[in-house]
Design an enzyme around this catalytic site. Structure first.
Site, PDB file in Angstrom:
ATOM      1  N   ASP A  49      -3.794  -3.550  -0.338  1.00 19.10           N
ATOM      2  CA  ASP A  49      -3.656  -4.468   0.798  1.00 19.10           C
ATOM      3  C   ASP A  49      -2.192  -4.837   1.076  1.00 19.10           C
ATOM      4  O   ASP A  49      -1.335  -4.729   0.199  1.00 19.10           O
ATOM      5  CB  ASP A  49      -4.393  -5.788   0.501  1.00 19.10           C
ATOM      6  CG  ASP A  49      -5.903  -5.620   0.526  1.00 19.10           C
ATOM      7  OD1 ASP A  49      -6.393  -4.488   0.586  1.00 19.10           O
ATOM      8  OD2 ASP A  49      -6.591  -6.664   0.468  1.00 19.10           O
ATOM      9  N   ASP A  50      -1.980  -5.328   2.277  1.00 25.57           N
ATOM     10  CA  ASP A  50      -0.737  -6.002   2.704  1.00 25.57           C
ATOM     11  C   ASP A  50       0.422  -5.078   3.042  1.00 25.57           C
ATOM     12  O   ASP A  50       1.511  -5.544   3.358  1.00 25.57           O
ATOM     13  CB  ASP A  50      -0.247  -7.036   1.669  1.00 25.57           C
ATOM     14  CG  ASP A  50      -1.221  -8.176   1.464  1.00 25.57           C
ATOM     15  OD1 ASP A  50      -2.269  -8.168   2.124  1.00 25.57           O
ATOM     16  OD2 ASP A  50      -0.946  -9.066   0.651  1.00 25.57           O
ATOM     17  N   HIS A  83      -6.039  -5.113   8.049  1.00 29.69           N
ATOM     18  CA  HIS A  83      -5.993  -6.329   7.213  1.00 29.69           C
ATOM     19  C   HIS A  83      -5.401  -7.483   8.042  1.00 29.69           C
ATOM     20  O   HIS A  83      -4.735  -8.347   7.511  1.00 29.69           O
ATOM     21  CB  HIS A  83      -5.166  -6.048   5.957  1.00 29.69           C
ATOM     22  CG  HIS A  83      -5.275  -7.089   4.883  1.00 29.69           C
ATOM     23  ND1 HIS A  83      -6.464  -7.654   4.505  1.00 29.69           N
ATOM     24  CD2 HIS A  83      -4.330  -7.652   4.100  1.00 29.69           C
ATOM     25  CE1 HIS A  83      -6.239  -8.529   3.530  1.00 29.69           C
ATOM     26  NE2 HIS A  83      -4.951  -8.557   3.280  1.00 29.69           N
ATOM     27  N   HIS A 135      -1.735 -11.704   8.503  1.00 25.64           N
ATOM     28  CA  HIS A 135      -2.281 -12.303   7.286  1.00 25.64           C
ATOM     29  C   HIS A 135      -2.590 -13.793   7.413  1.00 25.64           C
ATOM     30  O   HIS A 135      -2.437 -14.567   6.477  1.00 25.64           O
ATOM     31  CB  HIS A 135      -1.329 -12.071   6.095  1.00 25.64           C
ATOM     32  CG  HIS A 135      -2.074 -11.856   4.807  1.00 25.64           C
ATOM     33  ND1 HIS A 135      -2.462 -12.906   3.995  1.00 25.64           N
ATOM     34  CD2 HIS A 135      -2.517 -10.743   4.201  1.00 25.64           C
ATOM     35  CE1 HIS A 135      -3.093 -12.413   2.938  1.00 25.64           C
ATOM     36  NE2 HIS A 135      -3.149 -11.106   3.048  1.00 25.64           N
ATOM     37  N   HIS A 185      -2.430  -4.524  -4.379  1.00 23.80           N
ATOM     38  CA  HIS A 185      -1.558  -4.778  -3.224  1.00 23.80           C
ATOM     39  C   HIS A 185      -0.338  -3.867  -3.300  1.00 23.80           C
ATOM     40  O   HIS A 185       0.269  -3.741  -4.363  1.00 23.80           O
ATOM     41  CB  HIS A 185      -1.089  -6.243  -3.212  1.00 23.80           C
ATOM     42  CG  HIS A 185      -2.208  -7.215  -2.973  1.00 23.80           C
ATOM     43  ND1 HIS A 185      -3.084  -7.590  -3.953  1.00 23.80           N
ATOM     44  CD2 HIS A 185      -2.598  -7.864  -1.846  1.00 23.80           C
ATOM     45  CE1 HIS A 185      -3.972  -8.448  -3.448  1.00 23.80           C
ATOM     46  NE2 HIS A 185      -3.699  -8.628  -2.170  1.00 23.80           N
TER      47      HIS A 185
HETATM   48 ZN   LIG Z   1      -3.838  -9.593   1.879  1.00 22.94          ZN
END
Ligand SMILES: [Zn+2]
Length: 281
Positions: A96-97, A147, A151, A240
């Site tokens: 993620d991210d 995603h 955020h 991540h």
């Molecule tokens: Zn995230």
């Protein structure tokens, strides 16, 4: 006399039954809380939703084919998928991210060395900044997914803001890669109260059942321990590759892959695990 004793037994029995129902009722109410609202546990294992659940009966997703809906609906709890089939020795690594030029390339290199495909849940803003990395993820056979744009905690947005966020992110990913993504993971795994809206915008919500807690600054050993302890058939493992210092994630990855490989797990992307298309186009 005998009759009154029987009556007494019946009354006591009924009272005990009522107490039992009240207790189990409490438990059902507790367990039906949206699991996505909970932060990942220190042990790293996302809790499964149990007890009475909001069942998914109809396909709300205009992009999801009926045959795909039939495959995924059994994994959904309150509109969210936490894992895949338990009868196949498969796991899905997810990141993620990103994309993040500091870590994404290193993660991609490790995945390539091990001949493994993973799923990347991308932040729209980062996609705009680093479209080359998104292209590389696609070119190397990985699945990309959304995603969100920046955020934010999505349940805090208005319905219009939420739709705008989802579509802006999907458009940015499409511009960078040509792919119209169907999988999405809400930031913090939090889709409380917005599951239906997200689905109606054409997304499948995918969280995880194993959390490395790398974002909490866990050491590679700690992450590895969590993975050893909680990974099973159909696990979706959260890492991540952006959003902070992810050098420990990079350091832990090779050992994680080797160990899971030695246990006989096959690495698949989330869409492969669920047997659906990753993209609408
Ligand atoms: Zn995230």
């Amino acid at each position: 006399m005998r009759v009154s004793r029987v009556n007494k037994f019946i009354r006591v029995g009924a009272a005990l039954l009522s107490i039992g129902l009240i207790i189990s009722g409490c438990r059902i109410v507790h367990e039906s809380e949206d699991p996505a609202s909970k932060k990942p546990t220190p042990q790293g294992q996302q809790q499964y939703a149990g007890g009475k659940q909001q069942e998914t009966k109809t396909n709300l997703n205009p992009l999801l084919k009926q045959e795909e809906f039939d495959k995924v609906k059994k994994y959904e709890r309150n509109h969210i998928i936490y894992n895949g089939p338990k009868d196949k020795k498969q796991v899905a690594l997810t990141f993620d991210d990103g994309p993040d030029p500091r870590y994404t390339k290193q993660v991609l290199e490790i995945l390539k060395q091990n001949d493994i495909k993973a799923t990347f849940f991308l932040i729209g803003q980062h996609v705009k900044q680093h479209p080359d990395l998104v292209k590389q993820e696609i070119d190397e056979g990985h699945t990309i997914a959304s995603h969100s744009w920046e955020h934010k905690q999505l349940p805090k947005l208005s319905p219009d803001q939420l739709k705008e966020d989802l579509n802006k992110t999907r458009d940015a990913i499409k511009e960078a890669s040509g792919k119209e993504v169907m999988l999405m993971r809400p930031p913090y795994g939090d889709a409380k109260g917005i599951g239906e809206t997200i689905k109606k915008e054409g997304f499948l919500i995918v969280n995880w059942d194993v959390d490395t807690n790398d974002w909490r600054g866990r050491t590679p050993e700690q992450m590895f321990e969590v993975i050893q302890k909680f990974t099973g058939n159909g696990s979706i493992i959260l890492h991540h590759d952006g959003g902070g210092n992810r050098s420990n994630t990079v350091s832990s990855l090779n050992k994680t892959i080797q160990t899971l490989k030695s246990k006989g797990f096959e690495f698949v992307t989330v869409d492969q695990m669920l047997g659906i298309r990753p993209y609408a186009n």
